[in-house]
Design an enzyme around this catalytic site. Structure first.
Site, PDB file in Angstrom:
ATOM      1  N   ASP A 224      28.209 -20.660  10.375  1.00 12.04           N
ATOM      2  CA  ASP A 224      28.836 -19.373  10.127  1.00 12.04           C
ATOM      3  C   ASP A 224      28.304 -18.386  11.162  1.00 12.04           C
ATOM      4  OD1 ASP A 224      30.009 -20.247   7.531  1.00 12.04           O
ATOM      5  OD2 ASP A 224      27.900 -20.375   6.968  1.00 12.04           O
ATOM      6  N   ASP A 263      33.422 -22.512  10.647  1.00 13.77           N
ATOM      7  CA  ASP A 263      33.200 -22.441   9.220  1.00 13.77           C
ATOM      8  C   ASP A 263      33.480 -20.997   8.785  1.00 13.77           C
ATOM      9  OD1 ASP A 263      32.596 -23.168   6.658  1.00 13.77           O
ATOM     10  OD2 ASP A 263      30.461 -23.440   6.981  1.00 13.77           O
ATOM     11  N   ASP A 267      28.603 -15.734   5.007  1.00 15.90           N
ATOM     12  CA  ASP A 267      28.335 -16.392   3.735  1.00 15.90           C
ATOM     13  C   ASP A 267      27.117 -15.746   3.073  1.00 15.90           C
ATOM     14  OD1 ASP A 267      30.404 -18.077   4.278  1.00 15.90           O
ATOM     15  OD2 ASP A 267      29.252 -19.935   4.171  1.00 15.90           O
ATOM     16  N   ARG A 320      39.558 -16.352   1.513  1.00 16.47           N
ATOM     17  CA  ARG A 320      38.167 -16.003   1.234  1.00 16.47           C
ATOM     18  C   ARG A 320      37.789 -14.612   1.750  1.00 16.47           C
ATOM     19  NH1 ARG A 320      34.752 -21.591   2.481  1.00 16.47           N
ATOM     20  NH2 ARG A 320      36.061 -22.992   1.229  1.00 16.47           N
TER      21      ARG A 320
END
Length: 444
Positions: A224, A263, A267, A320
């Site tokens: 990420d 990715d 996060d 997301r």
């Protein structure tokens, strides 16, 4: 002691720059460190009281208390790592100048995927060995090529994953400070601020094929742009996140699935807590924000993953924004823009034991996109979604979702009321305010 990059004179046992006095120590990082900054210096800023979950308890101050010998200006990955190591957990300010390419060696020489590849690994052979027509679809790859892929991935990870220590402010200088192809990790530490940086193209040279992922299999990647992993009291402000030079649309397809090299952009996982993300721009990406990464993380994530998102811009995002498990997430005054022709799945993902509050946001949908898909139900969990505007009209997102996708009925009422908010704008003003003010290079 870090070795100096250029000649200087010795002062109190340390090498300092030729043009700098003894009060400004270089410590081997590009340019002299600043002397004590004035109060209005953005590098000394702290998260304001009541500004989201990051302000809970002792709040988030980062490296604002840094002394002159713990202020660094860096212009390479090697210098960034050296500054983190030199200062340890003491309050520190790291000022980023220009582009820090994480796919470089300690001398600054560029590294390619071939440099990380273990001897004997070849993508062509990997594709031949694990073609579903040969390998099947019932088990994940194993054997020599998968072992070599994993070894190659570990070699890249050791280079592109860089951990931020506690009590740190990392801030970009000017409008063009950038971390390229890097995975900045705030892991199991407290009190970190990251501001005014562009994070671009954290790409995985060695994605793994998993034929058991979904109905037709998927390529899964690591890295990420920024990870908050088990950390507490984090403020992320006025940053830009983008795939940039390597958009998914340019990637090939193998086994009928995109060869996904990205990715997430941000996060917050593994028991992380008390995070405020404000005035950032999240752009041109698929799996954008993941808050809580596993349904099985009951022991680590229950009563954690408390995150506030406000005044962020989400443009050309597939899904997301965020997807939430466990956390009490407060998302308000954000602008979500779905552009013509982009891939789009959903904006807010309601996951296991989540308590998402999504209020006073603006959503701009291009023609042809269904507002019923703004919300996505992954697990049974309540959500508060009041006073949101879609294309300039106040819209009950839950009612629209339940009418359009009755098989995924959502329950209204997250069961808590956010109190850690400062400025709450009228959602009709949010597109103008956020589009003008969010992202790197717009810090005050």
């Amino acid at each position: 002691m870090l070795s100096p990059r250029r000649r200087g004179r010795v002062c109190h046992g340390r090498v300092i720059g030729v043009v700098a006095g003894c009060a400004a120590l270089v410590l081997g990082i590009t340019g002299p460190a600043a002397s004590a900054a004035p109060h209005h210096d953005p590098a000394r800023a702290v998260l304001a009281a009541h500004d989201g979950w990051g302000s809970a308890g002792p709040g988030t101050t980062g490296g604002s208390a840094a002394t002159a010998d713990h202020i660094y200006t860096v212009s390479s990955r090697a210098e960034l790592v050296a500054a983190f190591k030199d200062a340890g957990d003491a309050p520190k300010i790291i000022k980023v100048r220009g582009t820090l390419d994480f796919n470089t060696d300690d001398t600054g020489a560029a590294l390619s995927c071939d440099d990380y590849a273990a001897p004997g690994y070849r993508l062509e052979q990997y594709l031949a060995d694990y073609d579903p027509a040969v390998w099947g679809r019932d088990q994940v790859p194993s054997g020599p090529q998968e072992d070599l892929r994993a070894a190659s991935a570990a070699d890249q990870a050791a280079r592109v994953e860089v951990k931020v220590p506690a009590n740190t402010t990392v801030i970009g200088l000017g409008s063009h400070a950038r971390i390229l192809s890097g995975d900045l990790q705030i892991e199991n530490v407290d009190n970190v601020i990251v501001r005014n940086l562009t994070f671009e193209d954290a790409f995985d040279c060695f994605p793994q094929w998993d034929p058991t992922d979904g109905d037709t299999g998927n390529w899964n990647s690591e890295y990420d742009n920024l990870v908050v992993y088990g950390a507490t009291h984090v403020w992320l402000d006025h940053n830009t996140f983008t795939d940039g030079r390597r958009p998914d649309s340019a990637q090939p397809y193998y086994f009928g699935r995109i060869y996904q090299q990205h990715d997430g952009e941000l996060d917050v996982v593994k028991g992380a807590n008390y995070v405020t993300a404000s005035w950032n721009a999240f752009t041109d990406h698929d799996k954008t924000l993941l808050f809580g990464n596993s349904d099985s993380a009951t022991a680590t994530d229950t009563d954690k993953i408390k995150v506030t998102l406000h005044h962020n811009l989400f443009r050309s995002i597939t899904e997301r924004a965020p997807r939430v498990r466990f956390g009490q997430v407060d998302s308000y005054n954000n602008h979500f823009v779905v552009t013509p022709g982009q891939e789009y799945a959903y904006t807010f993902g309601v996951g296991k034991n989540s308590r998402l509050v999504a209020e006073h946001n603006a959503i701009t949908l291009a023609p042809g996109f269904d507002p019923a898909t703004i919300l996505k139900k992954w697990s049974e969990a309540p959500i508060t979604a009041d006073d949101n505007y879609v294309n300039g009209r106040r819209t009950d997102l839950i009612a629209v979702h339940n009418a359009g996708i009755p098989a995924e009925h959502l329950t209204s009422g997250a069961g808590w009321t956010p109190t850690l908010r400062t400025r709450v704008d009228n959602p009709r003003a949010v597109p103008h305010l956020v589009d003008r003010g969010a992202g790197a290079g717009k810090i005050h």
